[in-house]
Design a protein around this motif. Structure first.
Motif, PDB file in Angstrom:
ATOM      1  N   PHE A 300     -63.132 -48.825 -35.604  1.00 23.66           N
ATOM      2  CA  PHE A 300     -62.097 -48.355 -36.527  1.00 23.66           C
ATOM      3  C   PHE A 300     -61.260 -47.237 -35.907  1.00 23.66           C
ATOM      4  O   PHE A 300     -60.024 -47.297 -35.917  1.00 23.66           O
ATOM      5  N   ILE A 301     -61.935 -46.234 -35.339  1.00 26.10           N
ATOM      6  CA  ILE A 301     -61.195 -45.079 -34.800  1.00 26.10           C
ATOM      7  C   ILE A 301     -60.239 -45.529 -33.692  1.00 26.10           C
ATOM      8  O   ILE A 301     -59.075 -45.131 -33.659  1.00 26.10           O
ATOM      9  N   LEU A 302     -60.740 -46.384 -32.783  1.00 31.15           N
ATOM     10  CA  LEU A 302     -59.896 -46.773 -31.645  1.00 31.15           C
ATOM     11  C   LEU A 302     -58.769 -47.720 -32.069  1.00 31.15           C
ATOM     12  O   LEU A 302     -57.669 -47.671 -31.513  1.00 31.15           O
ATOM     13  N   THR A 303     -59.036 -48.576 -33.072  1.00 28.25           N
ATOM     14  CA  THR A 303     -57.950 -49.452 -33.552  1.00 28.25           C
ATOM     15  C   THR A 303     -56.865 -48.608 -34.211  1.00 28.25           C
ATOM     16  O   THR A 303     -55.660 -48.825 -33.991  1.00 28.25           O
ATOM     17  N   LEU A 304     -57.291 -47.645 -35.027  1.00 30.17           N
ATOM     18  CA  LEU A 304     -56.318 -46.758 -35.680  1.00 30.17           C
ATOM     19  C   LEU A 304     -55.517 -45.982 -34.632  1.00 30.17           C
ATOM     20  O   LEU A 304     -54.280 -45.888 -34.724  1.00 30.17           O
ATOM     21  N   LEU A 336     -52.346 -54.800 -34.511  1.00 33.20           N
ATOM     22  CA  LEU A 336     -53.288 -53.720 -34.844  1.00 33.20           C
ATOM     23  C   LEU A 336     -53.150 -53.308 -36.303  1.00 33.20           C
ATOM     24  O   LEU A 336     -54.151 -53.082 -37.005  1.00 33.20           O
ATOM     25  N   VAL A 337     -51.912 -53.218 -36.782  1.00 38.36           N
ATOM     26  CA  VAL A 337     -51.693 -52.797 -38.184  1.00 38.36           C
ATOM     27  C   VAL A 337     -52.246 -53.866 -39.136  1.00 38.36           C
ATOM     28  O   VAL A 337     -52.886 -53.550 -40.146  1.00 38.36           O
ATOM     29  N   PHE A 338     -52.036 -55.141 -38.787  1.00 43.38           N
ATOM     30  CA  PHE A 338     -52.573 -56.214 -39.638  1.00 43.38           C
ATOM     31  C   PHE A 338     -54.096 -56.120 -39.688  1.00 43.38           C
ATOM     32  O   PHE A 338     -54.706 -56.266 -40.749  1.00 43.38           O
ATOM     33  N   PHE A 339     -54.709 -55.887 -38.535  1.00 44.33           N
ATOM     34  CA  PHE A 339     -56.170 -55.752 -38.457  1.00 44.33           C
ATOM     35  C   PHE A 339     -56.634 -54.645 -39.403  1.00 44.33           C
ATOM     36  O   PHE A 339     -57.585 -54.809 -40.172  1.00 44.33           O
ATOM     37  N   LEU A 340     -55.945 -53.508 -39.357  1.00 43.44           N
ATOM     38  CA  LEU A 340     -56.363 -52.365 -40.191  1.00 43.44           C
ATOM     39  C   LEU A 340     -56.191 -52.661 -41.678  1.00 43.44           C
ATOM     40  O   LEU A 340     -57.066 -52.346 -42.483  1.00 43.44           O
ATOM     41  N   ILE A 341     -55.065 -53.274 -42.033  1.00 48.95           N
ATOM     42  CA  ILE A 341     -54.768 -53.465 -43.465  1.00 48.95           C
ATOM     43  C   ILE A 341     -55.561 -54.631 -44.049  1.00 48.95           C
ATOM     44  O   ILE A 341     -56.283 -54.475 -45.040  1.00 48.95           O
ATOM     45  N   ALA A 342     -55.447 -55.805 -43.437  1.00 54.70           N
ATOM     46  CA  ALA A 342     -56.042 -57.005 -44.052  1.00 54.70           C
ATOM     47  C   ALA A 342     -57.563 -56.954 -44.070  1.00 54.70           C
ATOM     48  O   ALA A 342     -58.203 -57.501 -44.961  1.00 54.70           O
TER      49      ALA A 342
END
Ligand code: SF4
Ligand code: SF4
Length: 369
Positions: A300-304, A336-342
């Motif tokens: 999570f931290i690295l994706t963000l 990356l944003v899609f990964f975080l949101i969806a």
């Protein structure tokens, strides 16, 4: 006899908990020092001593549907003072990690997020969807002339991907939280509905980061989390304001650098970057104080972090007029944003709704708060 409760220890769960980061759980000898030093715990239902014995006995349902597990803010004070080195803050963090898969609806997505082997597949899905969308929109060719991202991905194409993604996250979050809330009510025989005062109190605590401010061992966490949180809120607000500009006012991107929405977005990006940089630096420099980071923490931290950095780089490349860099960076940013949101309800990002629900539940049912 109706009140007799049969406990069903689950030894496989104890093994899983140890593997997930709670390997010292069996060292606890119930001295309650951890309760005495925890500034976050409620006086009428103290933690984390009771969670330690529940974990030793493998009573997973008592842990998975226990608001106290989420009321813990992982400050590390209990671990710093535990005379047995049982590391209660890490045991609770491991329970939270396992809870994400337990509560997830659909469950397989929770399990995929807990497994490093599934990470590539989780990223491949949004990458494939966005590639197909780019092929549909412009045949996957990099547009010439001034760099305008909506020429590569028209806003209606972006919205047709991200709005269903966000709706999926909202619906699955609701179903996962419903499962969590129902379990808390069953476990604790407390069935009060959330009241307005409890909701407002929890929102105030979250916005002011009141619980983080009580940390002593891991005090700097307050600053990092506060910056990341408000930076993210500013970016979230910016995204919605850009949509309102487009659909209500007919204004298109890119916005001028002096536009208030652009200023908000840039301030949010810098704030979030500073906050997440600080969190990562602290995790690397002081692992004893921050506690052991799990696979889900790092994912999570690295994706963000990568999403924030690619957002900043996409704007920089656009301003510098380098299309060969700008469009691929922008594409990566969208993945990356899609990964975080969806995937929000299945990743570590879900700590936000679960902790908020636990705070509301605890306030609704507490005799002292
Ligand atoms: S976790 Fe440590 S401090 Fe807490 S009760 Fe067990 S031995 Fe005592
Ligand atoms: S980590 Fe901090 S908040 Fe969590 S139980 Fe320990 S002392 Fe309390």
């Amino acid at each position: 006899m109706n009140n007799v409760e049969y406990l069903q220890p689950d030894l496989a769960f104890v093994a899983r908990l140890k593997q997930a980061g709670g390997e010292n759980v069996k060292k606890c000898f119930q001295c309650a020092t951890c309760v005495a030093v925890c500034d976050v715990t409620q006086s009428d239902k103290p933690f984390p001593r009771k969670e330690m014995i529940l974990a030793q006995w493998g009573l997973k349902d008592k842990l998975f549907y226990n608001p106290d597990v989420w009321l813990c803010h992982q400050c590390g004070d209990c671990t710093a003072h535990c005379p047995r080195g049982a590391k209660p803050s890490e045991v609770l963090a491991a329970v939270r990690d396992l809870s994400l898969a337990e509560h997830a609806v659909p469950r397989f997505l929770g399990k995929m997020h807990a497994s490093p082997a599934a990470l590539a597949a989780l990223f491949a899905l949004p990458a494939a969807i966005l590639l197909l969308a780019a092929m549909y929109a412009n045949g996957l060719t990099i547009p010439g002339g001034e760099i305008v991202y909506s020429h590569f991905f028209p806003l209606k194409v972006i919205d047709s991907i991200f709005i269903p993604g966000a709706l999926f996250a909202i619906i699955t979050s609701f179903l996962s939280l419903k499962k969590f809330w129902g379990g808390m009510q069953r476990n604790n025989r407390e069935k009060k509905a959330p009241d307005v005062a409890a909701v407002l109190g929890a929102v105030k605590d979250i916005l002011l980061h009141k619980k983080f401010a009580q940390c002593r061992t891991n005090k700097p966490r307050y600053t990092g989390h506060l910056l990341a949180f408000f930076g993210f809120l500013a970016l979230f607000a910016t995204t919605n304001l850009v949509m309102m500009y487009h659909y209500l006012l007919g204004r298109e991107t890119p916005l001028a650098l002096g536009d208030p929405v652009k200023l908000l977005g840039n301030a949010g990006a810098v704030t979030a970057f500073a906050g997440v940089s600080y969190i990562i630096a602290r995790r690397l420099a002081a692992p004893d104080e921050t506690g052991k980071a799990s696979y889900q923490d790092w994912t999570f931290i690295l994706t963000l972090y990568a999403a924030i950095i690619t957002g900043i780089l996409a704007e920089s490349a656009r301003l510098a007029g380098i299309p060969a860099a700008a469009y691929p960076i922008y594409f990566t940013h969208l993945v990356l944003v899609f990964f975080l949101i969806a995937y929000l309800p299945f990743s570590k990002f879900a700590h936000m709704p679960y902790r908020a629900a636990a705070m509301v539940y605890a306030r609704s049912n507490s005799k002292t708060n």
